[in-house]
Design a protein around this motif. Structure first.
Motif, mmCIF file in Angstrom:
data_model
loop_
_atom_site.group_PDB
_atom_site.id
_atom_site.type_symbol
_atom_site.label_atom_id
_atom_site.label_comp_id
_atom_site.label_asym_id
_atom_site.label_seq_id
_atom_site.Cartn_x
_atom_site.Cartn_y
_atom_site.Cartn_z
ATOM 1 N N UNK A 176 36.891 -65.229 36.492
ATOM 2 C CA UNK A 176 35.847 -64.884 35.843
ATOM 3 C C UNK A 176 34.956 -66.132 36.108
ATOM 4 N N UNK A 177 35.391 -67.318 35.971
ATOM 5 C CA UNK A 177 34.479 -68.421 35.909
ATOM 6 C C UNK A 177 34.066 -68.890 37.449
ATOM 7 N N UNK A 178 34.854 -68.506 38.325
ATOM 8 C CA UNK A 178 34.462 -68.448 39.639
ATOM 9 C C UNK A 178 33.137 -67.687 39.904
ATOM 10 N N UNK A 179 33.258 -66.448 39.335
ATOM 11 C CA UNK A 179 32.167 -65.513 39.613
ATOM 12 C C UNK A 179 31.027 -65.901 38.839
ATOM 13 N N UNK A 180 31.104 -66.491 37.601
ATOM 14 C CA UNK A 180 30.174 -66.975 36.862
ATOM 15 C C UNK A 180 29.396 -68.294 37.696
ATOM 16 N N UNK A 181 30.231 -68.825 38.277
ATOM 17 C CA UNK A 181 29.413 -70.013 38.881
ATOM 18 C C UNK A 181 28.713 -69.403 40.175
ATOM 19 N N UNK A 182 29.261 -68.686 41.039
ATOM 20 C CA UNK A 182 28.711 -68.039 42.105
ATOM 21 C C UNK A 182 27.163 -67.196 41.729
ATOM 22 N N UNK A 183 27.145 -66.526 40.709
ATOM 23 C CA UNK A 183 26.143 -65.875 40.223
ATOM 24 C C UNK A 183 25.060 -67.054 39.700
ATOM 25 N N UNK A 184 25.541 -67.933 38.859
ATOM 26 C CA UNK A 184 24.656 -69.044 38.425
ATOM 27 C C UNK A 184 24.148 -69.677 39.716
#
Length: 203
Positions: A176-184
């Protein structure tokens, strides 16, 4: 990039976007340095540290990315004597502030993935910009600096960031946090370029 390639962006407008982008170039190693200290595995830390050293020209000040970008600015008509008096546009302060928050205060995976996707995108951005300025006759191919290098090395840099979080991808909580970082990272980088064009055209 559409405006740069189809001729609707003037050299003056492009120069102004790049003068502001220099604030991002100057700042980028700082959140990266903060991440180095947060990575617990020294083996994974090494590649990011190597990236940080490359940002600093392998300890050669004439090859600092800040220095090579200043040379690029001079090649497109910027006055080096006025660079330090430029006022920072809000989009650059916002971009740099988001990177700081992601890399210093957020989950490690958010900061690493955010920086990684920016490096990944910048490889292609650099290739497009380098090709466009040469095709439009603003810089000769033999005098093109900074963007030529980043078109070559930033996909490797992106992979080095992604290697840090790859093992966490199978853990749904950390994914979830990896995906958040990629999208951010993708969001703020896209937002930066959109806003650079806007301010270059209206100011």
């Amino acid at each position: 990039f559409t405006a740069l390639n189809n001729g609707t962006m003037t050299q003056e407008q492009f120069r102004r976007t790049q003068e502001q982008f220099s604030f991002a170039v100057d700042f980028f190693p700082r959140p990266m340095a903060a991440l180095v200290g947060r990575i617990p595995d020294p083996a994974l830390r090494l590649d990011i540290l190597r990236n940080l050293v490359e940002e600093h020209g392998e300890f050669n000040e004439s090859l600092f990315h800040k220095t090579t970008f200043r040379k690029f600015l001079e090649s497109i008509g910027s006055d080096p004597t006025t660079m330090d008096q430029l006022s920072l546009w809000p989009c650059l302060r916002a971009f740099n502030s988001v990177l700081t928050t992601a890399c210093v205060l957020d989950e490690l995976e958010v900061g690493v993935s955010c920086m990684g996707i920016i490096e990944f995108a910048f490889a292609r951005c650099s290739a497009v910009i380098g090709s466009a300025v040469v095709q439009r006759g603003w810089v000769t191919a033999e005098n093109l600096v900074h963007y030529k290098l980043h078109a070559q090395i930033d996909q490797r840099h992106a992979e080095e960031f992604f290697n840090v979080v790859e093992a966490q991808w199978t853990d749904p909580a950390r994914r979830y946090f990896i995906d958040q970082g990629l999208n951010l990272g993708a969001y703020i980088f896209n937002r930066l370029y959109c806003d650079l064009q806007y301010y270059a055209c209206v100011e």
